[in-house]
Design a protein around this motif. Structure first.
Motif, PDB file in Angstrom:
ATOM      1  N   MET A   1       0.847  -1.208   0.000  1.00  0.00           N
ATOM      2  CA  MET A   1       0.000   0.000   0.000  1.00  0.00           C
ATOM      3  C   MET A   1       0.878   1.253   0.000  1.00  0.00           C
ATOM      4  N   GLY A   2       2.005   1.184   0.749  1.00  0.00           N
ATOM      5  CA  GLY A   2       2.882   2.359   0.815  1.00  0.00           C
ATOM      6  C   GLY A   2       3.397   2.744  -0.557  1.00  0.00           C
ATOM      7  N   ASN A   3       3.819   1.729  -1.367  1.00  0.00           N
ATOM      8  CA  ASN A   3       4.331   2.008  -2.703  1.00  0.00           C
ATOM      9  C   ASN A   3       3.267   2.649  -3.587  1.00  0.00           C
ATOM     10  N   GLN A   4       2.030   2.169  -3.440  1.00  0.00           N
ATOM     11  CA  GLN A   4       0.953   2.687  -4.284  1.00  0.00           C
ATOM     12  C   GLN A   4       0.733   4.177  -4.006  1.00  0.00           C
ATOM     13  N   SER A   5       0.717   4.569  -2.725  1.00  0.00           N
ATOM     14  CA  SER A   5       0.460   5.976  -2.406  1.00  0.00           C
ATOM     15  C   SER A   5       1.603   6.862  -2.890  1.00  0.00           C
ATOM     16  N   SER A   6       2.870   6.363  -2.787  1.00  0.00           N
ATOM     17  CA  SER A   6       3.983   7.203  -3.241  1.00  0.00           C
ATOM     18  C   SER A   6       3.977   7.374  -4.751  1.00  0.00           C
ATOM     19  N   SER A   7       3.536   6.364  -5.498  1.00  0.00           N
ATOM     20  CA  SER A   7       3.505   6.492  -6.959  1.00  0.00           C
ATOM     21  C   SER A   7       2.424   7.462  -7.405  1.00  0.00           C
ATOM     22  N   ASN A   8       1.423   7.687  -6.552  1.00  0.00           N
ATOM     23  CA  ASN A   8       0.356   8.622  -6.899  1.00  0.00           C
ATOM     24  C   ASN A   8       0.677  10.056  -6.488  1.00  0.00           C
ATOM     25  N   GLU A   9       1.794  10.246  -5.800  1.00  0.00           N
ATOM     26  CA  GLU A   9       2.138  11.601  -5.378  1.00  0.00           C
ATOM     27  C   GLU A   9       2.431  12.456  -6.602  1.00  0.00           C
ATOM     28  N   LYS A  10       1.889  13.692  -6.575  1.00  0.00           N
ATOM     29  CA  LYS A  10       2.025  14.593  -7.724  1.00  0.00           C
ATOM     30  C   LYS A  10       3.456  15.150  -7.772  1.00  0.00           C
ATOM     31  N   GLU A  11       4.011  15.118  -8.951  1.00  0.00           N
ATOM     32  CA  GLU A  11       5.361  15.664  -9.119  1.00  0.00           C
ATOM     33  C   GLU A  11       5.300  17.185  -9.008  1.00  0.00           C
ATOM     34  N   THR A  12       6.228  17.755  -8.227  1.00  0.00           N
ATOM     35  CA  THR A  12       6.249  19.210  -8.063  1.00  0.00           C
ATOM     36  C   THR A  12       6.887  19.846  -9.294  1.00  0.00           C
ATOM     37  N   LEU A  13       6.198  20.818  -9.860  1.00  0.00           N
ATOM     38  CA  LEU A  13       6.714  21.528 -11.038  1.00  0.00           C
ATOM     39  C   LEU A  13       7.573  22.705 -10.577  1.00  0.00           C
ATOM     40  N   PRO A  14       8.625  23.059 -11.356  1.00  0.00           N
ATOM     41  CA  PRO A  14       9.457  24.210 -10.976  1.00  0.00           C
ATOM     42  C   PRO A  14       8.641  25.485 -10.720  1.00  0.00           C
ATOM     43  N   ILE A  15       7.569  25.706 -11.508  1.00  0.00           N
ATOM     44  CA  ILE A  15       6.802  26.951 -11.380  1.00  0.00           C
ATOM     45  C   ILE A  15       6.088  27.057 -10.039  1.00  0.00           C
ATOM     46  N   GLU A  16       5.960  25.945  -9.328  1.00  0.00           N
ATOM     47  CA  GLU A  16       5.299  25.999  -8.019  1.00  0.00           C
ATOM     48  C   GLU A  16       6.182  26.651  -6.955  1.00  0.00           C
ATOM     49  N   THR A  17       7.438  26.905  -7.318  1.00  0.00           N
ATOM     50  CA  THR A  17       8.348  27.659  -6.451  1.00  0.00           C
ATOM     51  C   THR A  17       8.507  29.062  -7.023  1.00  0.00           C
ATOM     52  N   THR A  18       8.358  30.075  -6.188  1.00  0.00           N
ATOM     53  CA  THR A  18       8.609  31.463  -6.622  1.00  0.00           C
ATOM     54  C   THR A  18      10.078  31.777  -6.394  1.00  0.00           C
ATOM     55  N   PHE A  19      10.759  32.223  -7.475  1.00  0.00           N
ATOM     56  CA  PHE A  19      12.195  32.516  -7.360  1.00  0.00           C
ATOM     57  C   PHE A  19      12.424  33.846  -6.652  1.00  0.00           C
ATOM     58  N   LYS A  20      13.425  33.838  -5.778  1.00  0.00           N
ATOM     59  CA  LYS A  20      13.911  35.077  -5.171  1.00  0.00           C
ATOM     60  C   LYS A  20      15.429  35.064  -5.277  1.00  0.00           C
ATOM     61  N   LEU A  21      16.032  36.241  -5.451  1.00  0.00           N
ATOM     62  CA  LEU A  21      17.486  36.327  -5.443  1.00  0.00           C
ATOM     63  C   LEU A  21      18.015  35.786  -4.115  1.00  0.00           C
TER      64      LEU A  21
END
Length: 545
Positions: free
Chosen positions: A1-21
């Motif tokens: 069950m643990g493997n199944q939940s981790s495979s369903n985790e959404k991949e984080t896209l770079p744009i979901e991070t706001t860049f700061k200097l």
């Protein structure tokens, strides 16, 4: 069950991070309109917004097939209005802006007006693409005498309300063009399909009034040579938003790149003064036997005129001195800065020029084999540059241009390598001295046959903010005195006196595959003219190419 939940985790896209200097933007010295948050364009005041509410996300198509996200500007100051929404590919951290505007005119017909209607440009509803919900992209219909500057994006088929956006009076707008690709449902920029592009003023340079708004243009097929949205125009070109001299010095200290020469570099950078005082010579056509030593400031160089072949510079004539001067000396390297207003004075470009007494020979790569190209690529007097582009709204470093032979590339701050606070890293390539934002090998030509541009960290490192001179900034008037060598308009090296084509064909006989490379080599490599100085180059008073 643990493997199944981790495979369903959404991949984080770079744009979901706001860049700061890496570090906070410095507190700039006071004075003038620089970094005051608002710029007066004459009848219209504008402010830069970098905070957004996400409206719609696609999860495929576009650069790297990563999709794109569309945003509405948020946190707009009292009295200011939206001119268009913002969009960016998902393969980069969020680092964008759009301008918002406030009517500051006394004219009866105001600077801003609501649209009279909207046209639906495109909807994702019937498209089989990965997305968070359906998206609808609308083009405002401007009243007579006004122009739309951007689009509105919604997630329902209902037309947006007319007060969502403002159109701008024609005399306060300028023609714009598309440039970098933001998104399309496919993996490539297909002209026949639906595409979203960034827009910028068509006419760009130190005197050009066009102002980049930060919005995008969406089009379903067709040509993008004429587009129905506009950029802003600064009708108040007094450069009051440009930095004064103390502010320029602060910008240089904050953002000057850390420059690495390649560990195997034999031909280092230097200063013009070192070059002149160590035996560089001025030659005159017809008087070749009587070269003249050059004054440390270049005061005895011919001034102005055109590059007519009447004069050129060269290395000392005796072999020992010639070889010594060829090598330069990175420890006394100096940076020469041209300060330029860009996009109607809403940005400052700091073009930072570096001089090398000699450009070394090129190396080709054919598959796994490296092919030294003899003397091809060698020439006396090599000028290269990086350009820092800072926002005049807040002084933030937005992007850096890296010159690379006869062209170059702009790189957003979000994709730079930084060292020592907010200082970007710039790598100078082995022998050819082209600048790159990352270490490694860049091939010029084809992927398996081309010229090598090798960059790497070494102990030959230069902080470009330690030894610099501001040599030009026309808007500053008499505050800057240009050095005499800057207005020397002839060549910094002699015409090359061997037949490069012949030399190339000799190498070709051993490696016939190089034949395909000949047409792709930069002119400077196969040409015979000496290089020209910075002020003669097209990008001195225009945008980078």
């Amino acid at each position: 069950m643990g493997n199944q939940s981790s495979s369903n985790e959404k991949e984080t896209l770079p744009i979901e991070t706001t860049f700061k200097l890496p570090n906070n933007i410095p507190v700039w010295p006071q004075g003038g309109g620089f970094a005051s948050g608002i710029i007066d364009l004459g009848g219209l005041k504008v402010s830069q917004i970098s905070t957004f509410n996400k409206v719609w996300t696609t999860l495929e198509g576009g650069p790297d097939n990563a999709g794109a996200t569309f945003f509405e500007p948020a946190g707009i100051p009292e009295g200011f209005f939206t001119l268009g929404y913002y969009s960016q590919p998902n393969n980069k951290p969020l680092f964008g802006y759009v301008l918002v505007a406030k009517d500051d005119s006394s004219a009866d017909n105001g600077a801003l007006k609501e649209p009279v209607d909207y046209t639906l440009v495109w909807s994702s509803k019937s498209q089989k693409i990965k997305q968070d919900k359906d998206g609808y992209i609308w083009l405002p219909t401007a009243p007579n005498g006004y122009k739309a500057l951007g689009h509105v994006v919604t997630t329902t088929p209902d037309k947006p309300s007319l007060d969502r956006i403002r159109c701008v009076r024609l005399d306060l707008t300028d023609k714009c063009e598309t440039y970098s690709w933001i998104w399309g449902p496919g993996k490539s920029n297909d002209e026949k399909g639906f595409n979203v592009h960034d827009v910028r003023p068509s006419n760009r340079g130190t005197q050009a009034p066009g102002v980049q708004v930060g919005t995008f243009f969406a089009q379903d097929g067709g040509t993008t040579s004429t587009i129905p949205i506009a950029c802003l125009k600064n009708t108040n070109m007094n450069f009051s938003s440009m930095p004064n001299l103390p502010q320029i010095l602060a910008l240089v200290l904050a953002y000057s790149p850390i420059m690495y020469l390649h560990p195997d570099e034999k031909y280092q950078s230097a200063s013009t003064k070192w070059f002149f005082t160590n035996g560089a010579l001025l030659f005159e056509k017809g008087e070749e036997s009587k070269p003249v030593p050059i004054d440390p400031t270049g005061s005895n160089l011919p001034q102005g005129g055109t590059n007519d072949g009447a004069y050129w510079l060269d290395l000392p004539t005796d072999k020992a001195n010639k070889e010594r001067v060829q090598k330069g000396d990175f420890k006394i390297s100096q940076v020469y800065i041209n300060v330029k207003p860009m996009f109607g004075g809403t940005f400052t470009d700091l073009a930072m020029w570096v001089f090398y007494p000699f450009n070394g020979p090129a190396t080709a790569k054919v598959g796994l084999i490296n092919v030294p190209l003899g003397k091809i690529g060698e020439h006396v007097g090599d000028w290269e540059h990086v350009t820092l582009r800072a926002s005049n709204f807040n002084g933030e470093l937005r992007k850096v241009y890296f010159s690379q032979h006869n062209k170059g590339q702009w790189v957003d701050s979000s994709e730079l390598e930084f060292q020592i606070g907010n200082k970007p890293v710039a790598y100078s390539s082995l022998n050819g001295h082209a600048f790159y934002p990352k270490a490694g090998l860049v091939m010029q030509g084809l992927s398996d046959i081309g010229l090598r541009n090798d960059t790497a960290k070494s102990n030959m490192v230069i902080d470009m903010g330690l030894r610099f001179e501001i040599v030009s900034g026309e808007y500053l008037g008499s505050a800057i005195t240009e050095p005499p060598w800057l207005n020397y308009c002839r060549e910094w090296g002699p015409k090359i006196d061997y037949n490069i084509k012949e030399e190339f064909h000799t190498v070709e006989k051993v490696f016939p595959a190089l034949k395909v490379l000949e047409d792709k080599l930069p002119n400077e490599l196969l040409g015979e003219e000496g290089p020209i100085g910075p002020k003669i180059k097209k990008n001195w008073s225009s945008d980078e190419f």
